[in-house]
Design a protein around this motif. Structure first.
Motif, PDB file in Angstrom:
ATOM      1  N   LEU A   1       3.595  -2.448  -9.615  1.00 48.15           N
ATOM      2  CA  LEU A   1       4.964  -2.408  -9.100  1.00 48.15           C
ATOM      3  C   LEU A   1       4.995  -2.597  -7.588  1.00 48.15           C
ATOM      4  O   LEU A   1       5.884  -3.277  -7.054  1.00 48.15           O
ATOM      5  CB  LEU A   1       5.630  -1.088  -9.487  1.00 48.15           C
ATOM      6  N   ALA A   2       4.041  -2.011  -6.875  1.00 50.89           N
ATOM      7  CA  ALA A   2       4.009  -2.145  -5.421  1.00 50.89           C
ATOM      8  C   ALA A   2       3.793  -3.596  -5.012  1.00 50.89           C
ATOM      9  O   ALA A   2       4.449  -4.108  -4.097  1.00 50.89           O
ATOM     10  CB  ALA A   2       2.909  -1.259  -4.839  1.00 50.89           C
ATOM     11  N   LEU A   3       2.879  -4.292  -5.701  1.00 51.23           N
ATOM     12  CA  LEU A   3       2.636  -5.703  -5.389  1.00 51.23           C
ATOM     13  C   LEU A   3       3.863  -6.561  -5.680  1.00 51.23           C
ATOM     14  O   LEU A   3       4.214  -7.462  -4.907  1.00 51.23           O
ATOM     15  CB  LEU A   3       1.429  -6.209  -6.173  1.00 51.23           C
TER      16      LEU A   3
ATOM     17  N   GLY B   1       7.827  -3.066   6.758  1.00 47.90           N
ATOM     18  CA  GLY B   1       7.812  -2.206   5.574  1.00 47.90           C
ATOM     19  C   GLY B   1       6.840  -2.703   4.526  1.00 47.90           C
ATOM     20  O   GLY B   1       6.175  -1.907   3.846  1.00 47.90           O
ATOM     21  N   VAL B   2       6.743  -4.035   4.351  1.00 46.37           N
ATOM     22  CA  VAL B   2       5.793  -4.603   3.384  1.00 46.37           C
ATOM     23  C   VAL B   2       4.364  -4.296   3.807  1.00 46.37           C
ATOM     24  O   VAL B   2       3.509  -3.975   2.959  1.00 46.37           O
ATOM     25  CB  VAL B   2       6.029  -6.113   3.247  1.00 46.37           C
ATOM     26  N   GLN B   3       4.061  -4.369   5.092  1.00 44.75           N
ATOM     27  CA  GLN B   3       2.710  -4.051   5.565  1.00 44.75           C
ATOM     28  C   GLN B   3       2.340  -2.602   5.246  1.00 44.75           C
ATOM     29  O   GLN B   3       1.218  -2.316   4.817  1.00 44.75           O
ATOM     30  CB  GLN B   3       2.604  -4.309   7.069  1.00 44.75           C
ATOM     31  N   THR B   4       3.298  -1.700   5.443  1.00 46.33           N
ATOM     32  CA  THR B   4       3.041  -0.293   5.118  1.00 46.33           C
ATOM     33  C   THR B   4       2.802  -0.118   3.617  1.00 46.33           C
ATOM     34  O   THR B   4       1.900   0.616   3.194  1.00 46.33           O
ATOM     35  CB  THR B   4       4.223   0.569   5.578  1.00 46.33           C
ATOM     36  N   LEU B   5       3.607  -0.771   2.807  1.00 48.86           N
ATOM     37  CA  LEU B   5       3.460  -0.664   1.361  1.00 48.86           C
ATOM     38  C   LEU B   5       2.121  -1.223   0.895  1.00 48.86           C
ATOM     39  O   LEU B   5       1.444  -0.633   0.026  1.00 48.86           O
ATOM     40  CB  LEU B   5       4.615  -1.404   0.679  1.00 48.86           C
ATOM     41  N   LEU B   6       1.695  -2.347   1.454  1.00 48.23           N
ATOM     42  CA  LEU B   6       0.407  -2.931   1.065  1.00 48.23           C
ATOM     43  C   LEU B   6      -0.749  -2.034   1.470  1.00 48.23           C
ATOM     44  O   LEU B   6      -1.754  -1.938   0.750  1.00 48.23           O
ATOM     45  CB  LEU B   6       0.268  -4.322   1.702  1.00 48.23           C
ATOM     46  N   TRP B   7      -0.644  -1.384   2.630  1.00 51.31           N
ATOM     47  CA  TRP B   7      -1.730  -0.488   3.056  1.00 51.31           C
ATOM     48  C   TRP B   7      -1.863   0.691   2.105  1.00 51.31           C
ATOM     49  O   TRP B   7      -2.969   1.047   1.695  1.00 51.31           O
ATOM     50  CB  TRP B   7      -1.456  -0.016   4.487  1.00 51.31           C
ATOM     51  N   GLU B   8      -0.754   1.297   1.735  1.00 47.26           N
ATOM     52  CA  GLU B   8      -0.809   2.427   0.805  1.00 47.26           C
ATOM     53  C   GLU B   8      -1.327   1.991  -0.561  1.00 47.26           C
ATOM     54  O   GLU B   8      -2.034   2.746  -1.246  1.00 47.26           O
ATOM     55  CB  GLU B   8       0.569   3.058   0.677  1.00 47.26           C
ATOM     56  N   THR B   9      -0.997   0.773  -0.959  1.00 44.99           N
ATOM     57  CA  THR B   9      -1.496   0.263  -2.247  1.00 44.99           C
ATOM     58  C   THR B   9      -3.009   0.078  -2.206  1.00 44.99           C
ATOM     59  O   THR B   9      -3.719   0.442  -3.156  1.00 44.99           O
ATOM     60  CB  THR B   9      -0.808  -1.065  -2.578  1.00 44.99           C
TER      61      THR B   9
END
Length: 867
Positions: A493-495, A513-521
């Protein structure tokens, strides 16, 4: 008796008596002169003493010009009259009077001194008469040998029965003390009345200069120097007399100057170099109760950078300078900071900074500043990265330390950046170090999917349409293969969300925001929940530290401490799961290393809570700083403890030793059972594990010797591998090998009773050897997994873990954090904290008793305000 006589007293008494007589006669003459002069001179002295007293009290300048002038004329007339009376009333002393006084002081009867100077009358010469005269002279000469002079007695007590002379003398002494160093100026003002004088009496001038609190300097009180003589108003200028040399008053920029003046008719002015500041009246003239029109004046100002050119501080009243001090306003120089060693990568993805900073009065903050070489900003973020560096305490003039900073989560990790240091003093002045170009350390992911996601995230630092299209394609490709990331729905879902946000919203904020989400993923794929729990814990630590630094209220502190406890529980739970996944739970631990469990960390939070409740905010901050250093030690130890070839081999050797020890225990049990069967004990009991059919024993191993031989060969092979890995073999393994050899011989002869002690000895030696082996491995791998042995690496030889060590056995002085002290802050122990709480409760109880005196209640309220 009359007529001359040829008799000489010197012929009768000798020359020495004659000299003595002349001396005593002179003294008597002086004494009589003082007795006659002092009563005539005393009125003159009394008038002069009264005038000088009034002048030193500075009372005459308080009078209007005409009254002052009349007073001077009156004193002058009185002085002249008294001098005239003294001249008329004084009578000189002749020799005959002095001679008579000397006879009285010496107690001589019949006036022998006069007799010695008498002559025998003419016509009375004859033998009988001459003889009788000589006898008389000798008798008078004998009496005249006893001469003395008494102290003079002017007899003022008869003339001044009320003792007014003592009052005048006492008044003069008090006035002299009041005049002090301004005596000359006061006498001048008393003798020269001023037309339209600006001074209404004895001027009271007080000046305080309070340096800024951050300097730690004491307030300065300026004593009034000798008064400056003012010129006549007709001249139009103030003629200043040279005052005695004064010490230069040095004050820092930002000092507060407070001045108060009284006893003047007009508002004074303060001159700081070229800057003129007017005093303000404290009360209006119509409210002055004295009716004289005198007003008190006050002034308050800040000595700023514009006053640095001033070389003096002056107070003027009208055109007259009434006080002057040489002064220097010292500049507050900006702080200085520099790298003592170039920034470098430390651990897996941390930046080690070693620095030194100093300021003339005290440092208020220290930061590391990171910028992009081309001045670019992070998408949706700031163009610089700022991170606070630790200081030993507020107001430190100099600090030297080292700090580990983790920027691996920042989008710039892995690219060249400019790193500099910035020090800030209490005035807000900043000093910067030189820029150093480095590659910001980045985290290297082991999982290929996490590594691929991190690479796509880095591309978004330059979010052009072409780049975003490529990143979207890469993310969709990764999401299409869920088996590569354990079929984790959250990752899928994150991807998908990241790709769709890039497609529909390419704004900088969205890209950030996408960079933060990718790092957490990527963290979730690599570490599971551990990295997220670690991030949340660090964020709460920062928020709590800021709240304590900014003196937040107690409710906010309590709320943050509760959240910190919950985050710590979540972090430790994730840590245990992470260790199990990484295979670090079975790694050898040094038996001498000090460890901590979750209850110890929770107790530290509770102690910080008690300290905050009692008002010891600084001690609470220090306690939380210790907790943070320990948690940093755990993180750094884990980063060093990632599985490697050496660690895998160490774990394999430990597993092999553990299995060998278990097999030896089973062999001992079998031998003991054979011994019981051979002795006829419990014949119906089944043999555990099948006697003679143990592992390695074969089907025909009835006495167990073959199994024991196999164990001996396994031990020998293990010892060779230990020697290759550790460079040595614990002595216990040699003893275990010899005990196994003896056991084999006894088993082959069927002597089970002798085999049991040998096998027991072999088992004990294997266990001892296992402890020694674990200790040696801990020493060898201590620098990687954060376990300190008694001979650790990196200068730790001979060091045992101390009470401030972290759970991995390292001290806080530089192994993983900053190399600096705690600023001398004493953290209260449990008894002191309890005592502080008791005092706090007692203060609150007394504050509720409203019948107490108002000053006491006000004092209690001030004590309780910060709590």
């Amino acid at each position: 008796m009359s007529g001359p006589s040829k008799f000489s007293p010197q012929a009768t008494l000798g020359g020495s008596w004659q000299n003595r007589y002349r001396i005593f006669l002179s003294l008597t003459h002086v004494s009589l002169t003082w007795e006659r002069l002092w009563p005539c001179l005393w009125p003159v002295v009394g008038v002069t003493a009264v005038f000088i007293s009034l002048a030193l009290f500075d009372w005459l300048p308080m009078l209007p010009f005409w009254a002052h002038s009349l007073a001077l004329i009156g004193f002058a007339m009185a002085f002249g009259f008294m001098v005239r009376g003294a001249i008329i009333g004084f009578k000189a002393v002749d020799e005959k009077t002095a001679q008579h006084r000397l006879e009285q002081d010496s107690g001589l009867k019949h006036r022998p001194l006069t007799a010695l100077h008498d002559r025998l009358a003419g016509g009375l010469k004859g033998a009988d008469t001459e003889g009788l005269w000589q006898v008389h002279l000798r008798r008078m000469a004998e009496r005249a040998r006893r001469l003395k002079v008494l102290l003079p007695s002017p007899g003022l007590a008869r003339r001044d029965p009320y003792g007014l002379r003592a009052v005048a003398l006492l008044l003069l002494v008090i006035a002299a003390a009041a005049g002090g160093g301004d005596a000359v100026g006061r006498l001048e003002r008393a003798l020269i009345p001023q037309w339209g004088s600006v001074v209404a009496g004895p001027m009271d001038l007080n000046i305080w200069i309070t340096p800024p609190a951050y300097t730690g300097l004491a307030p300065i009180f300026l004593e009034r120097p000798p008064q400056l003589a003012a010129a006549s108003p007709n001249e139009g200028t103030a003629a200043k007399t040279e005052a005695p040399s004064l010490q230069v008053v040095t004050v820092p920029v930002g000092s507060t100057l407070l001045a108060q003046a009284a006893g003047v008719r007009h508002a004074p002015q303060l001159l700081v170099g070229d800057r003129t500041i007017q005093f303000a009246a404290i009360a209006s003239p119509n409210k002055d109760r004295s009716g004289t029109g005198e007003i008190s004046y006050r002034l308050e100002t800040i000595l700023g950078d514009a006053d640095r050119a001033a070389d003096s501080l002056e107070v003027h009243v009208g055109k007259n300078a009434v006080a002057r001090w040489p002064m220097l306003v010292a500049a507050d120089e900006p702080p200085e900071v520099e790298f003592t060693r170039a920034p470098a990568k430390a651990g897996r993805a941390q930046l080690r900074l070693e620095y030194e900073a100093k300021d003339d009065y005290g440092l208020a903050g220290l930061q590391v500043v990171i910028r992009h070489p081309e001045g670019l900003a992070v998408p949706g973020g700031q163009p610089v990265i700022r991170a606070e560096l630790p200081l030993p305490g507020l107001g430190s003039n100099r600090t030297k330390g080292a700090s580990l900073q983790d920027f691996s989560a920042h989008p710039w990790a892995g690219i060249p950046v400019l790193v500099s240091l910035q020090a800030i003093d209490a005035r807000g002045q900043a000093g910067d170090s030189d820029d150093v170009t480095i590659v910001l350390p980045e985290r290297i992911f082991n999982h290929p999917v996490a590594r691929a996601i991190a690479a796509e995230r880095k591309k978004l630092n330059s979010p052009t349409f072409v780049v975003m299209d490529k990143v979207v394609a890469a993310l969709e490709n990764i999401a299409s293969r869920p088996q590569h990331f354990f079929d984790d729905t959250v990752v899928f879902l994150a991807l998908s969300v990241a790709a769709n946000r890039l497609i529909h919203d390419g704004s900088p904020a969205s890209v950030g925001g996408v960079q933060t989400l990718l790092w957490e993923t990527a963290l979730r794929i690599e570490d599971g929940e551990f990295s997220i729990a670690e991030r949340d814990l660090k964020a709460l630590q920062e928020r709590l530290a800021n709240a304590l630094r900014n003196n937040a209220d107690n409710a906010e502190i309590e709320r943050l401490l509760d959240q910190l406890q919950q985050a710590l529980d979540k972090y430790l739970s994730a840590l245990a799961e992470h260790l199990q996944k990484q295979g670090l739970t079975q790694l050898p631990l040094d038996p001498n290393a000090r460890t901590m469990d979750s209850s110890d960390l929770q107790r530290m939070i509770e102690q910080a809570r008690r300290l905050a409740r009692t008002g010891s905010r600084e001690a609470a901050r220090q306690m939380l700083s210790r907790l943070r250093r320990m948690l940093d030690g755990i993180r750094n130890g884990l980063q060093r403890g990632k599985p490697s070839k050496e660690m895998a081999k160490a774990q394999r050797l430990m597993d092999a030793l553990r299995k060998l020890t278990q097999r030896q225990r089973q062999a001992l049990d079998k031998t003991f059972e054979r011994k019981r069967l051979a002795e006829g004990a419990m014949p119906g009991r089944p043999q555990p594990g099948g006697i003679g059919k143990g592992k390695g024993g074969g089907q025909g191993d009835e006495n167990g010797s073959a199994e024991q031989q196999a164990l001996r060969r396994a031990l020998g092979k293990l010892m060779l591998e230990m020697d290759e890995f550790l460079g040595g073999i614990p002595n216990s393994f040699g003893k275990a090998e010899r005990a196994m050899k003896d056991a084999i011989g006894s088993l082959q002869k069927g002597q089970f009773g002798k085999a049991v002690p040998s096998q027991t000895e072999a088992l004990n030696q294997l266990q001892k050897g296992g402890n020694s082996m674990a200790e040696q491995m801990a020493r060898r791998l201590g620098g990687r997994i954060g376990i300190a042995g008694r001979r650790g690496q990196g200068g730790q030889q001979g060091r045992r873990p101390g009470p401030r060590d972290d759970p991995f056995g390292r001290s806080p002085e530089g192994n993983f954090g900053q190399q600096m002290d705690d600023g001398g802050i004493k953290i209260p122990d449990q008894m002191e904290s309890r005592r502080a709480l008791d005092i706090l409760h007692e203060l609150r109880r007394r504050a509720g008793e409203r019948n107490r005196p108002v000053p006491e209640l006000d004092y209690i309220e001030r004590l309780l305000k910060r709590f």
